[in-house]
Design a protein around this motif. Sequence first.
Motif, short mmCIF file in Angstrom:
data_model
loop_
_atom_site.label_atom_id
_atom_site.label_comp_id
_atom_site.label_asym_id
_atom_site.label_seq_id
_atom_site.Cartn_x
_atom_site.Cartn_y
_atom_site.Cartn_z
N ASP A 110 31.34 -20.64 -50.05
CA ASP A 110 31.66 -21.49 -49.41
C ASP A 110 30.13 -22.27 -48.75
O ASP A 110 30.78 -22.35 -47.49
CB ASP A 110 33.03 -21.61 -48.43
N THR A 111 29.58 -22.02 -48.88
CA THR A 111 27.91 -22.32 -48.08
C THR A 111 27.50 -22.72 -48.09
O THR A 111 26.45 -22.32 -49.96
CB THR A 111 27.68 -20.69 -47.49
N GLY B 128 34.59 -12.73 -42.36
CA GLY B 128 35.11 -11.73 -44.04
C GLY B 128 35.30 -11.94 -45.60
O GLY B 128 35.42 -11.33 -45.95
N VAL B 129 34.81 -13.08 -45.78
CA VAL B 129 34.42 -14.03 -47.10
C VAL B 129 33.12 -13.49 -47.66
O VAL B 129 32.79 -13.21 -48.35
CB VAL B 129 34.81 -14.89 -47.75
N ASP B 130 31.95 -12.98 -46.16
CA ASP B 130 30.64 -12.72 -47.00
C ASP B 130 30.34 -11.58 -47.35
O ASP B 130 31.18 -10.53 -48.00
CB ASP B 130 29.46 -12.84 -46.25
N LEU B 131 29.39 -11.21 -48.26
CA LEU B 131 29.11 -9.44 -49.23
C LEU B 131 27.97 -9.37 -48.27
O LEU B 131 26.79 -10.23 -48.78
CB LEU B 131 28.85 -9.77 -50.58
N ALA B 132 27.75 -8.42 -47.97
CA ALA B 132 26.21 -7.87 -47.55
C ALA B 132 26.23 -6.92 -48.26
O ALA B 132 26.99 -5.81 -48.00
CB ALA B 132 26.30 -7.32 -45.78
N CYS B 133 25.38 -6.24 -48.84
CA CYS B 133 24.43 -5.36 -49.80
C CYS B 133 23.03 -5.10 -49.76
O CYS B 133 22.27 -5.92 -48.91
CB CYS B 133 24.48 -5.32 -51.19
N ARG C 180 32.36 -12.68 -59.73
CA ARG C 180 33.25 -12.82 -59.37
C ARG C 180 33.11 -13.82 -58.35
O ARG C 180 34.25 -15.05 -58.21
CB ARG C 180 34.05 -11.76 -58.89
N LEU C 181 32.89 -13.67 -57.84
CA LEU C 181 32.62 -14.71 -56.17
C LEU C 181 31.92 -16.06 -56.82
O LEU C 181 32.47 -17.17 -56.18
CB LEU C 181 31.58 -14.30 -55.33
N MET C 182 31.18 -16.07 -57.58
CA MET C 182 30.45 -17.14 -58.41
C MET C 182 31.24 -17.95 -59.49
O MET C 182 31.58 -19.28 -59.30
CB MET C 182 29.46 -16.92 -59.47
N GLN C 183 32.77 -17.18 -60.08
CA GLN C 183 33.19 -17.65 -60.18
C GLN C 183 34.76 -18.18 -59.32
O GLN C 183 34.83 -19.97 -60.11
CB GLN C 183 34.10 -17.22 -62.04
N GLU C 184 34.70 -17.44 -58.63
CA GLU C 184 35.71 -18.52 -57.55
C GLU C 184 34.96 -20.17 -56.89
O GLU C 184 36.06 -20.52 -56.69
CB GLU C 184 35.96 -17.22 -56.62
#
Length: 463
Positions: free
Chosen positions: A382-383, A364-369, A313-317
């Motif tokens: 956006d980086t 806020g927009v990042d994803l840590a797993c 989803r993030l890649m598509q956005e």
Amino acid sequence: MTARVLVVDDLLPNVKLLEAKLRAEYFDVLTALSGEEAISIANEQQPDIILLDVMMPGMDGFETCRNLKSNAATCHIPVVMVTALDQQADRLAGLNAGADDFLTKPVQDIALFARVRSLSRLKQMTDELRHRHAQGAELGVVSPAALEELGDEERQIMVVTDDDLIDGLEGGVAELPAACNFTYVSDGRAALEALREGTPDVILVDLGMESYDPLRLCSAVRSFEGSRLAPILAIARSADTRRLVRALDIGVNDYMMRPVDPQEAAARIRTQLKRIRYVENLRASFNETLELAVTDQLTGLYNRRYLATQLPRLMQEARSKGKPLSLMLLDIDHFKRVNDTLGHDVGDMVLKETAERLRLSVRGVDLACRYGGEEFIFVMPDTDTTFAEIVAERLRASIAKDPVKLPDDGLGSSELGVTVSIGVASMDPNDTIETPQSLIKAADEALYRAKDEGRNRVVLRAA
């Protein structure tokens, strides 16, 4: 709608008569001739509603109701007492025993059927939540739910009426928890505006109100997203039977007749507060189960399953917005040595501390797993590569600079130096070939190069 109804009465002719009426309305009917039999059937068959006689030998209706409401397996099933007793004290005794309603014979069929449909509908609304909660309880991730006594939490009760009904309600305030706050609104339109700002825990609507159509108000409450599940308690006159039946069809949870008895009002409000608290607990536990399904239990970060759903989803956005996206794959250096020499407890502390450092770096927009074992993935929308390298280097330096504090072993607190190796891969938004798997693989290859080059460093994806 249809429902499964359990009819309980020690007199067989009464059971047969009520059974025939319900079957004519296409209800599925179960029967019991005693309180003990009713409890057994309720446990095994889980009916949608129980119609319970009060005057029975042995275990009477009041005791039967208390047993049903104290059992976690049956406490959610609505109970309507249908009896020849007509004293207000008997009505209050039934409501205080946990009954959802107390109907005095002879009961009008149209009113009885509307009440059965209303309570059955409300019960079925919670069944899916109960089913999901039960699955979580079986797995041990949530505790069992029950209709609990009210606590000290603040509760808001809105009363919508345009006459002197207030005096009749005020006398019952003492019977409610001290944290119950009443708000009185004399116009339906003002009530709708208030509901847009916040939803009270219980809404009392006067069906005799003339300033605004009370049925339209009830319908609006049920149509608003925020108040869809809020309990509505209608207040009616004996001449309002047709309007009351319509109100029950719209979704009103309960009702009481004028003149309002303060103690009865308090008992019915208390029942609705307990039921909405039960639903709130079910919804909270369902959300907790969902969170546990996508969260790593040790570190509190998202797990690999969540990454698999969110990275595409993030890649598509990123492609749709024409923005770059970067992914960081981080691995704790010599982690196996930590586990082998200092034990898994210390290893867990290192993992949690590393996760905390990663969490502090998250926007806020990042994803840590936690990707698995001692590996973590950090997705940065956006980086571009340049900024991703700066973030990775800052994180690497932070972990290397501040050692992990270990528990006191009797010789004073000790510390353990920890380093990490990081591989970084970025996605060009114009690249339509890049997949989540290829992006992770590129970061993994960069990570392996960081390991080969001596660890404790950041390596970018190869050109």
